[in-house]
Design a protein around this motif. Structure first.
Motif, PDB file in Angstrom:
ATOM      1  N   ALA A 155       0.835  -1.204   0.000  1.00 26.68           N
ATOM      2  CA  ALA A 155       0.000   0.000   0.000  1.00 26.68           C
ATOM      3  C   ALA A 155       0.868   1.252   0.000  1.00 26.68           C
ATOM      4  CB  ALA A 155      -0.924  -0.010   1.223  1.00 26.68           C
ATOM      5  N   ARG A 156       1.918   1.253   0.801  1.00 20.19           N
ATOM      6  CA  ARG A 156       2.833   2.396   0.825  1.00 20.19           C
ATOM      7  C   ARG A 156       3.508   2.577  -0.534  1.00 20.19           C
ATOM      8  NH1 ARG A 156       6.482   3.227   6.233  1.00 20.19           N
ATOM      9  NH2 ARG A 156       4.803   3.320   7.778  1.00 20.19           N
ATOM     10  N   SER A 157       3.882   1.460  -1.146  1.00 20.48           N
ATOM     11  CA  SER A 157       4.569   1.523  -2.440  1.00 20.48           C
ATOM     12  C   SER A 157       3.673   2.138  -3.502  1.00 20.48           C
ATOM     13  CB  SER A 157       5.003   0.115  -2.875  1.00 20.48           C
ATOM     14  OG  SER A 157       5.915  -0.436  -1.952  1.00 20.48           O
ATOM     15  N   PHE A 158       2.401   1.739  -3.505  1.00 19.74           N
ATOM     16  CA  PHE A 158       1.482   2.282  -4.499  1.00 19.74           C
ATOM     17  C   PHE A 158       1.292   3.781  -4.311  1.00 19.74           C
ATOM     18  CE2 PHE A 158      -2.931   3.471  -5.595  1.00 19.74           C
ATOM     19  CZ  PHE A 158      -2.793   3.396  -6.976  1.00 19.74           C
ATOM     20  N   LEU A 159       0.954   4.181  -3.094  1.00 17.42           N
ATOM     21  CA  LEU A 159       0.738   5.605  -2.836  1.00 17.42           C
ATOM     22  C   LEU A 159       2.040   6.386  -2.997  1.00 17.42           C
ATOM     23  CD1 LEU A 159      -1.680   5.398   0.224  1.00 17.42           C
ATOM     24  CD2 LEU A 159      -2.255   5.935  -2.149  1.00 17.42           C
ATOM     25  N   GLY A 160       3.153   5.756  -2.633  1.00 19.83           N
ATOM     26  CA  GLY A 160       4.445   6.428  -2.725  1.00 19.83           C
ATOM     27  C   GLY A 160       4.836   6.779  -4.151  1.00 19.83           C
ATOM     28  N   MET A 161       4.551   5.884  -5.101  1.00 19.70           N
ATOM     29  CA  MET A 161       4.938   6.170  -6.475  1.00 19.70           C
ATOM     30  C   MET A 161       4.117   7.337  -7.044  1.00 19.70           C
ATOM     31  SD  MET A 161       3.333   2.757  -8.312  1.00 19.70           S
ATOM     32  CE  MET A 161       4.024   3.081  -9.922  1.00 19.70           C
ATOM     33  N   ILE A 162       2.871   7.451  -6.586  1.00 19.11           N
ATOM     34  CA  ILE A 162       2.025   8.551  -7.046  1.00 19.11           C
ATOM     35  C   ILE A 162       2.484   9.864  -6.420  1.00 19.11           C
ATOM     36  CG2 ILE A 162      -0.318   9.459  -7.079  1.00 19.11           C
ATOM     37  CD1 ILE A 162      -1.244   6.493  -6.903  1.00 19.11           C
ATOM     38  N   VAL A 163       2.695   9.827  -5.108  1.00 17.41           N
ATOM     39  CA  VAL A 163       3.119  11.042  -4.408  1.00 17.41           C
ATOM     40  C   VAL A 163       4.457  11.538  -4.954  1.00 17.41           C
ATOM     41  CG1 VAL A 163       3.875  11.959  -2.186  1.00 17.41           C
ATOM     42  CG2 VAL A 163       1.824  10.532  -2.313  1.00 17.41           C
ATOM     43  N   TYR A 164       5.398  10.634  -5.183  1.00 17.70           N
ATOM     44  CA  TYR A 164       6.699  11.061  -5.699  1.00 17.70           C
ATOM     45  C   TYR A 164       6.556  11.692  -7.070  1.00 17.70           C
ATOM     46  CZ  TYR A 164      11.556  11.174  -7.088  1.00 17.70           C
ATOM     47  OH  TYR A 164      12.789  11.603  -7.506  1.00 17.70           O
ATOM     48  N   HIS A 165       5.619  11.174  -7.868  1.00 21.22           N
ATOM     49  CA  HIS A 165       5.433  11.720  -9.213  1.00 21.22           C
ATOM     50  C   HIS A 165       5.124  13.219  -9.158  1.00 21.22           C
ATOM     51  CE1 HIS A 165       4.559  11.488 -13.512  1.00 21.22           C
ATOM     52  NE2 HIS A 165       3.630  12.389 -13.257  1.00 21.22           N
ATOM     53  N   TYR A 166       4.220  13.625  -8.244  1.00 13.88           N
ATOM     54  CA  TYR A 166       3.927  15.059  -8.213  1.00 13.88           C
ATOM     55  C   TYR A 166       4.911  15.839  -7.331  1.00 13.88           C
ATOM     56  CZ  TYR A 166       1.009  14.306  -3.926  1.00 13.88           C
ATOM     57  OH  TYR A 166       0.535  13.983  -2.670  1.00 13.88           O
ATOM     58  N   SER A 175       9.915  19.766 -14.724  1.00 10.81           N
ATOM     59  CA  SER A 175       8.766  19.981 -15.608  1.00 10.81           C
ATOM     60  C   SER A 175       8.052  18.673 -15.908  1.00 10.81           C
ATOM     61  CB  SER A 175       9.223  20.631 -16.919  1.00 10.81           C
ATOM     62  OG  SER A 175      10.163  19.803 -17.581  1.00 10.81           O
ATOM     63  N   HIS A 176       6.779  18.785 -16.294  1.00 15.16           N
ATOM     64  CA  HIS A 176       5.949  17.622 -16.597  1.00 15.16           C
ATOM     65  C   HIS A 176       6.634  16.787 -17.671  1.00 15.16           C
ATOM     66  CE1 HIS A 176       2.257  15.481 -16.094  1.00 15.16           C
ATOM     67  NE2 HIS A 176       1.944  15.547 -17.374  1.00 15.16           N
ATOM     68  N   ALA A 177       6.811  15.499 -17.399  1.00 16.68           N
ATOM     69  CA  ALA A 177       7.659  14.663 -18.249  1.00 16.68           C
ATOM     70  C   ALA A 177       6.958  14.126 -19.503  1.00 16.68           C
ATOM     71  CB  ALA A 177       8.216  13.493 -17.436  1.00 16.68           C
ATOM     72  N   GLN A 178       5.651  14.066 -19.516  1.00 16.17           N
ATOM     73  CA  GLN A 178       4.974  13.463 -20.646  1.00 16.17           C
ATOM     74  C   GLN A 178       3.627  14.130 -20.903  1.00 16.17           C
ATOM     75  OE1 GLN A 178       5.757  11.228 -17.773  1.00 16.17           O
ATOM     76  NE2 GLN A 178       4.095  12.483 -16.981  1.00 16.17           N
ATOM     77  N   ALA A 179       3.190  14.021 -22.159  1.00 15.83           N
ATOM     78  CA  ALA A 179       1.920  14.631 -22.535  1.00 15.83           C
ATOM     79  C   ALA A 179       0.795  13.627 -22.345  1.00 15.83           C
ATOM     80  CB  ALA A 179       1.984  15.111 -23.987  1.00 15.83           C
TER      81      ALA A 179
END
Length: 225
Positions: A155-166, A175-179
Motif C-alpha cells: 500500500a505504501r509503495s502504491f501511494l508512494g509512487m504517485i506522491v513522488y510523481h507530483y 517539468s511535466h515529463a509526458q503529454a
C-alpha cells in the motif's frame, strides 16, 4: 474595514496560507500575518489559540475544501474492480492545483521543523486510507489474486509512487515529463504497480478485469479481488 468574524477568519487563513507556504512555519510570525491582514496581532489569537492551531487550520481547510480526503475514503471502501479503484485513487491524487502545491510545501516545512504537526496530519488524513488499502490488498492475497507480499508495504509503495510523481514537480521544479492526461497517467502508474515492468509478463483482458500471465508459467494472477 471591519469584517464579520467568519470573513475575517477566512481572510487570515488565506494570508497565512500564502506566507506559510513561502516562508515555512518557523519563518512566518503571527505579527507578519496580522500586518498583511491589516489587523492587530491579538485578533489572530481570538480566532486561533496558538500559531500551531492556525497552521493546522490552514492545512485542514485546504484538504477539506478540495474534498479529496472524502473521495479517497469512498474509493478504498468501495466494492468495485480493484484495478479501477486504484486508477481512481491515482487520478484523484494526481488532479493537482496551485493550492495543492502550496499544501505540499507546507507539509515539507512541518515535517522538517515541527514533527508533531506532520504526524498529526498523517494520523488525520493518511493513516486510515493507507490501512484500508492494505486491507484490500490483504483480501486479494487471501483470495490468491496477488502473490504473498506485505500488504502495508504494498500500500505504501502504491501511494508512494504517485506522491513522488507530483513531488518532483511541486517541490523540485521538474517539468511535466509526458503529454498524458491525468487519467492516462493514473492508468500507467497502476499498470506498473500491478504488473511490474518485467518482460516475463504479458497482459490480456477478458472484459472482466485484466490478468497477468507469466510467459514461462501457466499460472495466471488475476487483479480483481
Amino acid at each position: 474595514m471591519r469584517l464579520p468574524a467568519p470573513d475575517r477568519k477566512k481572510q487570515l487563513l488565506e494570508i497565512a496560507m500564502k506566507l506559510f507556504s513561502e516562508q515555512g512555519f518557523d519563518g512566518t510570525s503571527t505579527r507578519e500575518i496580522a500586518e498583511a491582514a491589516g489587523v492587530n496581532e491579538a485578533l489572530i489569537f481570538r480566532h486561533f489559540r496558538t500559531k500551531e492551531d492556525l497552521f493546522w487550520a490552514v492545512l485542514s481547510d485546504r484538504v477539506e475544501r478540495r474534498g479529496r480526503n472524502r473521495r479517497m475514503l469512498e474509493l478504498v471502501q468501495s466494492e468495485g474492480d480493484f484495478r479501477e479503484v486504484l486508477v481512481a485513487l491515482a487520478e484523484t491524487l494526481l488532479d493537482r492545483t496551485d493550492d495543492d502545491a502550496a499544501v505540499t510545501r507546507l507539509l515539507f516545512y512541518s515535517a522538517l521543523r515541527n514533527r508533531e504537526l506532520s504526524e498529526r496530519f498523517f494520523r488525520t488524513y493518511g493513516q486510515e486510507k493507507l490501512e484500508m488499502l492494505a486491507g484490500r490488498i490483504r483480501v486479494g492475497i487471501g483470495a490468491g489474486h496477488f502473490r504473498a507480499v506485505n500488504p502495508a508495504i504494498a500500500a505504501r509503495s502504491f501511494l508512494g509512487m504517485i506522491v513522488y510523481h507530483y513531488l518532483v514537480e511541486e517541490v523540485f521544479g521538474v517539468s511535466h515529463a509526458q503529454a498524458l492526461s491525468t487519467r492516462e497517467l493514473a492508468e500507467e502508474l497502476v499498470g506498473i504497480f500491478l504488473e511490474g515492468i518485467s518482460a516475463n509478463h504479458v497482459m490480456s483482458s477478458n472484459g472482466a478485469g485484466r490478468k497477468s500471465v507469466r510467459v514461462r508459467s501457466s499460472t495466471a494472477v488475476a487483479v480483481r479481488p
